[in-house]
Design an enzyme around this catalytic site. Structure first.
Site, PDB file in Angstrom:
ATOM      1  N   HIS A 176       0.831  -1.295   0.036  1.00 56.26           N
ATOM      2  CA  HIS A 176      -0.013   0.096   0.011  1.00 56.26           C
ATOM      3  C   HIS A 176       0.816   1.324   0.031  1.00 56.26           C
ATOM      4  O   HIS A 176       1.088   2.083   1.007  1.00 56.26           O
ATOM      5  CB  HIS A 176      -0.878  -0.075   1.199  1.00 56.26           C
ATOM      6  CG  HIS A 176      -1.874   0.963   0.986  1.00 56.26           C
ATOM      7  ND1 HIS A 176      -1.918   2.150   1.723  1.00 56.26           N
ATOM      8  CD2 HIS A 176      -3.175   0.985   0.536  1.00 56.26           C
ATOM      9  CE1 HIS A 176      -3.136   2.869   1.519  1.00 56.26           C
ATOM     10  NE2 HIS A 176      -3.964   2.219   0.799  1.00 56.26           N
ATOM     11  N   PHE A 177       1.421   1.614  -0.926  1.00 55.80           N
ATOM     12  CA  PHE A 177       1.609   1.252  -2.305  1.00 55.80           C
ATOM     13  C   PHE A 177       2.912   0.951  -2.744  1.00 55.80           C
ATOM     14  O   PHE A 177       3.913   1.537  -2.272  1.00 55.80           O
ATOM     15  CB  PHE A 177       0.941   2.374  -3.355  1.00 55.80           C
ATOM     16  CG  PHE A 177      -0.492   2.578  -3.031  1.00 55.80           C
ATOM     17  CD1 PHE A 177      -1.639   1.923  -3.512  1.00 55.80           C
ATOM     18  CD2 PHE A 177      -0.730   3.884  -2.198  1.00 55.80           C
ATOM     19  CE1 PHE A 177      -2.716   2.227  -3.360  1.00 55.80           C
ATOM     20  CE2 PHE A 177      -2.005   4.406  -2.044  1.00 55.80           C
ATOM     21  CZ  PHE A 177      -2.987   3.560  -2.494  1.00 55.80           C
TER      22      PHE A 177
END
Length: 139
Positions: free
Chosen positions: A45-46
């Site tokens: 993420h991410f």
């Protein structure tokens, strides 16, 4: 309160204990959580640009706010009951110290209503209104 003292009141434990330090009273509380970059919620993420998920910033605010109840929390578990008017303004990333300011706006035990804001270096990242219920912990 430091992390070990917080554990006397909150039932959360690693990796879900998301408050490192707090100070305050029945009128409001200030708390911090330092994002190391090793947290489970950052994996994926991410990729290449890790960002603390918004729901985690809300969880940090909720955990810190329930600590206003102090001794009333011992042997009990706080559960989210609602989350309203959430606004995300800026991302929280590894290396940041996320600071929350929360207060209970209404209490009808076992239900509590609150509002909070989260900042990094004085810049607002999130604000929300939320409610929680405090129930006796199951042994």
């Amino acid at each position: 309160m430091n992390r070990e003292e917080i554990k006397q009141f909150l039932p959360h434990r690693e990796p879900m204990l998301l408050v490192d330090w707090t100070e305050g009273n029945a009128d409001g509380i200030r708390a911090t959580y330092h994002v190391t970059g090793e947290e489970w919620f950052l994996r994926g993420h991410f990729p290449g640009f890790p960002v603390v998920p918004g729901v985690i910033t809300c969880e940090i605010m909720a955990q810190s706010c329930t600590l206003i109840l102090g001794e009333q929390l011992k042997g009990k578990t706080p559960f989210y009951a609602g989350l309203d008017k959430v606004r995300f303004k800026n991302p929280v990333v590894p290396g940041d110290t996320f600071e929350t300011y929360c207060e209970i706006t209404k209490a009808r035990p076992p239900f509590y209503f609150a509002k909070g804001e989260g900042y990094v270096d004085g810049k607002k990242c999130v604000s929300a209104e939320f409610s929680f219920v405090v129930q006796k912990s199951e042994a």
